[in-house]
Design a protein around this motif. Structure first.
Motif, PDB file in Angstrom:
ATOM      1  N   UNK A  18       0.885  -1.159   0.000  1.00 55.58           N
ATOM      2  CA  UNK A  18       0.000   0.000   0.000  1.00 55.58           C
ATOM      3  C   UNK A  18       0.920   1.205   0.000  1.00 55.58           C
ATOM      4  N   UNK A  19       0.580   2.209  -0.745  1.00 53.08           N
ATOM      5  CA  UNK A  19       1.468   3.363  -0.889  1.00 53.08           C
ATOM      6  C   UNK A  19       1.896   3.951   0.454  1.00 53.08           C
ATOM      7  N   UNK A  20       0.920   4.124   1.360  1.00 51.97           N
ATOM      8  CA  UNK A  20       1.260   4.825   2.612  1.00 51.97           C
ATOM      9  C   UNK A  20       2.213   3.989   3.481  1.00 51.97           C
ATOM     10  N   UNK A  21       2.142   2.647   3.326  1.00 48.52           N
ATOM     11  CA  UNK A  21       3.036   1.766   4.096  1.00 48.52           C
ATOM     12  C   UNK A  21       4.488   1.937   3.615  1.00 48.52           C
ATOM     13  N   UNK A  22       4.667   1.948   2.293  1.00 46.13           N
ATOM     14  CA  UNK A  22       6.026   2.093   1.756  1.00 46.13           C
ATOM     15  C   UNK A  22       6.584   3.488   2.071  1.00 46.13           C
ATOM     16  N   UNK A  23       5.722   4.492   1.962  1.00 46.54           N
ATOM     17  CA  UNK A  23       6.193   5.850   2.260  1.00 46.54           C
ATOM     18  C   UNK A  23       6.600   5.977   3.721  1.00 46.54           C
TER      19      UNK A  23
END
Ligand code: C5P
Length: 235
Positions: free
Chosen positions: A175-180
């Motif tokens: 999920x984008x927010x996890x990687x960020x």
């Protein structure tokens, strides 16, 4: 992390800024050719082969950004492909690509340029598992060799039971927010993005990888890659 599975657009980041020193001196590894085509072009095609992947951002060696841009602009891909300058480590390269993600992307894959022949079903399987609700997903393979831990002078310390060991491949999906969050909060000396996510205490889910998603690392790997391409052509 949040519970509603992401259903927006998918981007793939391709760290391709490594020197490839294990192959000896020469051009950057991602630009070395397999069956007459640069490894990076194979890798971008392999990602764009999945209709789920709409955006691809390549992190190229700083000195080769223009060359890589021009190389990729000569190809037809069914995804928007752009190029940024990579960094000193793989993780820096991923972080630089992450900054240029379009706003409407909510699933991010990270795929090594050095895994040019990843089959489309692996790419699609990773995205599907994120859309099923996992925060982070990695393709893995069983370890076939018996693994020993040893000292620097060659003393065997022990045999690591291999039943629970898996070798990690890419694309790794997030999920984008996890990687960020992982890139904002975790020390980048961890060697893969999933490792950074694990150190936040977030569960990473494993799915089956594929033997053709191997990493081109040593000279012999080029022979294997060329045989796989030849085999695909006669199918
Ligand atoms: O060196 P290694 O094989 O682990 O590299 C994995 C991937 O990370 C390769 O695709 C390589 O091009 C990339 N990389 C990068 N920036 C670096 C070092 C490696 O994008 N500084």
């Amino acid at each position: 992390m949040s519970s509603a599975p992401p259903h927006g657009r998918v981007a793939a980041l391709v760290p391709a800024a490594g020197k490839g020193e294990r192959l000896g001196p020469g051009i950057p590894k991602a630009l070395r050719e397999i069956a007459g085509t640069p490894m990076l072009v194979h890798a971008v095609k392999a990602l764009a082969a999945s209709p789920m992947v709409e955006v691809v951002i390549v992190a190229a060696p700083e000195a080769s950004v223009e060359e890589v841009r021009s190389l990729l602009s000569q190809q037809e891909f069914s995804a928007d492909v752009s190029v940024v300058a990579g960094g000193d480590t793989r993780s820096d390269s991923v972080a630089r690509a992450l900054i240029s993600l379009p706003d409407d992307i909510d699933v991010v894959l990270v795929h090594d340029a050095a895994r040019p022949l990843v089959p489309v079903e692996v790419v699609t399987g990773v995205v599907a598992a994120i859309r099923d609700g996992h925060d982070a997903v990695i393709p893995v393979m069983p370890v076939v060799d018996t693994i020993k831990s040893i000292t620097e002078d060659g003393q065997i310390l022990g045999t690591v039971p291999r039943e629970q060991l898996r070798a990690t491949q890419t694309p790794q999906g997030f999920r984008r927010e996890v990687l960020q969050r992982a890139h904002a909060e975790v020390d980048s000396s961890v060697t893969d993005d999933a490792g950074m996510v694990e150190s936040l205490g977030i569960a990473v889910h494993a799915i089956s990888g594929h033997e053709e998603a191997f990493k081109v690392t040593r000279p012999l790997d080029f022979l294997l890659a060329e045989s796989i391409i030849a085999k695909r052509r006669v199918r």
